[in-house]
Design an enzyme around this catalytic site. Structure first.
Site, PDB file in Angstrom:
ATOM      1  N   GLU A 181       0.844  -1.191   0.000  1.00 42.99           N
ATOM      2  CA  GLU A 181       0.000   0.000   0.000  1.00 42.99           C
ATOM      3  C   GLU A 181       0.878   1.240   0.000  1.00 42.99           C
ATOM      4  O   GLU A 181       1.764   1.381   0.854  1.00 42.99           O
ATOM      5  CB  GLU A 181      -0.898   0.043   1.240  1.00 42.99           C
ATOM      6  CG  GLU A 181      -2.039  -0.929   1.226  1.00 42.99           C
ATOM      7  CD  GLU A 181      -3.012  -0.684   2.372  1.00 42.99           C
ATOM      8  OE1 GLU A 181      -4.184  -1.033   2.218  1.00 42.99           O
ATOM      9  OE2 GLU A 181      -2.599  -0.144   3.419  1.00 42.99           O
ATOM     10  N   CYS A 182       0.647   2.142  -0.934  1.00 51.56           N
ATOM     11  CA  CYS A 182       1.324   3.439  -0.981  1.00 51.56           C
ATOM     12  C   CYS A 182       2.850   3.264  -0.920  1.00 51.56           C
ATOM     13  O   CYS A 182       3.453   2.856  -1.892  1.00 51.56           O
ATOM     14  CB  CYS A 182       0.803   4.356   0.118  1.00 51.56           C
ATOM     15  SG  CYS A 182       1.133   6.112  -0.200  1.00 51.56           S
ATOM     16  N   GLY A 183       3.483   3.538   0.233  1.00 49.02           N
ATOM     17  CA  GLY A 183       4.929   3.352   0.326  1.00 49.02           C
ATOM     18  C   GLY A 183       5.349   1.926   0.007  1.00 49.02           C
ATOM     19  O   GLY A 183       6.386   1.690  -0.623  1.00 49.02           O
TER      20      GLY A 183
END
Length: 438
Positions: free
Chosen positions: A328-330
């Site tokens: 997720e994201c990072g």
């Protein structure tokens, strides 16, 4: 004692909500009151400060992303373990997204649904009697939302306080606190908000100073009297996300720290075991796990260390041959081929997906997201819908050649270009999953 609740909010961001909330939590705890805290809206950082101030986990309550039953379950759980629940709002009290009434994501949704009074924080720097006009507007804007009192923040003098208090008297809005201007009463920030609680070497001292400030300048007894009884929600249950596996290898360190407490709790309640490991310490995902989860965080601040973590990258690659890996994201950025840091230096990432990202080419991506899964996944079956949030400054500089992971729209149903990626058992996306659509 029946648990009580209140909401700390403000007309806008940067009014002092978090400082006042942390001070209030600490001061009440010093009085022997069992206090829990929650954050209205999608926020990873503030709940960690809440947890540090209360010695109890912080949670999120999001009226847009979470079905009402899930919010009821979370409030019910908090009420069982506390005398008072303090909910810190995000942005301004009524700031949310257009749509279904009561599901805008604004703190005012929670105030109206659960009849919780609002402690309104007013940054009164640069104004005097006009602050009363602001308070009057907020008090009358929605008849379902009750402003129980105000805290005057960043006061310049006793005369300054008197001018505002006198203007508030005819309105029947009590002043429950008055805090002098003090540049030391702040927490340091970076591009995604406050510097994380775990990064402060002097966090206990900071929290103690906030508690002392609150004890001096807030009317704690009046605030407790203002708080309203919480409804009995002890029997409410509503899982938010599907549990992705029986043993979940969870990346957990200064790079990967953005995990919602309610998600972990749901996984554990379903019988899953969460096994943390640290990519920054060059640890591979434990081999006895059946799924690997790379949450969001700050890979752009640790890109060099991650690029050098060969054991982590090799272990992740081997894990992904037979078991799902999701970022997720990072975490999504780390799964790609490369990541440019703020200086433009490119660092080799895991290479399990073919995209590349850059923090040098910064652009804010912010907002609620509704995602429909395009294939069966640990989050759900193909066609299932998950609600979440996107908040980052990174840009995709190479889309790569992988299949899209989800079909994404914003809170108004408009298509979002970023759809994440999937390749065999590896997937990732910039949005953070919060709950299944009700």
């Amino acid at each position: 004692m029946t648990a009580r609740g209140l909401i700390v909010s403000a007309p806008r961001s940067s009014s002092g909500k978090t400082t006042v909330t942390l001070g209030l939590l600490g001061a009440l705890r010093r009085k022997g009151i069992a206090v829990r805290a929650a954050k209205s809206g999608p926020d990873y950082i503030d709940p960690a400060f809440h947890a540090a101030a209360t010695a109890q986990k912080g949670v999120n309550l999001d009226s847009w992303a979470m079905p009402p039953a899930a919010i009821e379950a979370l409030i019910g759980e908090a009420a069982q373990a506390s005398d008072v629940l303090v909910i810190e709002g995000a942005m301004g009290l009524f700031d949310g997204v257009p749509g279904v009434p009561g599901r805008s994501g604004a703190a005012s949704d929670l105030a109206a649904r659960f009849a919780l009074p609002v402690l309104l924080i007013l940054d009164v720097s640069g104004q005097s009697q006009s602050a009363a006009a602001v308070a009057a507007g907020f008090a009358s804007f929605d008849p379902k939302v009750r402003v129980g009192g105000v805290v005057l923040n960043k006061l310049g003098s006793d005369r300054h306080r008197t001018l505002i208090a006198d203007a508030l008297k005819p309105l029947g809005i009590p002043v429950l606190g008055a805090i002098p201007r003090d540049d030391k009463m702040v927490l340091p920030e970076r591009h995604l908000g406050l510097v994380q609680a775990g990064e402060h070497v002097n966090l206990d001292a900071r929290l103690a100073s906030f508690a002392e400030m609150a004890a001096r300048h807030l009317d704690l007894d009046a605030i407790m009297a203002m708080a309203a009884p919480l409804p009995d929600l002890s029997s409410s249950t509503a899982p938010t996300l599907k549990t992705p596996g029986q043993r979940i290898a969870l990346a957990s360190d200064a790079t990967f720290s953005f995990v919602y407490a309610h998600v972990l709790d749901d996984w554990r309640r379903s019988g899953a075991e969460i096994v943390p490991f640290s990519p920054l310490r060059d640890e591979a995902p434990p081999d006895h796990c059946d799924v690997c989860w790379l949450p969001g965080g700050y890979p752009e601040l640790h890109a060099g260390a991650l690029a050098a973590a060969q054991r982590f990258k090799d272990g992740l690659k081997e894990f992904s041959r037979t078991r799902p890996v999701h970022g997720e994201c990072g975490g999504y950025m780390v799964l790609g081929e490369g990541l440019e840091d703020a200086s433009g230096t490119r660092h080799a990432m895991a290479g399990l997906l073919s995209h590349a990202t850059s923090f040098a080419k910064r652009r804010l991506h912010l907002g609620y997201r509704q995602a429909r899964l395009l294939a069966d996944h640990p989050l759900g079956a193909a066609g299932d819908v998950v609600r979440g949030h996107e908040f980052h400054h990174a840009s995709i500089i190479d889309k790569g050649s992988d299949e899209p992971f989800v079909e994404v729209t914003d809170a108004q149903g408009k298509p979002v270009v970023e759809t994440g990626s999937r390749r065999e058992l590896v997937s990732g996306t910039f949005f953070h999953a919060i709950a299944r659509e009700s």
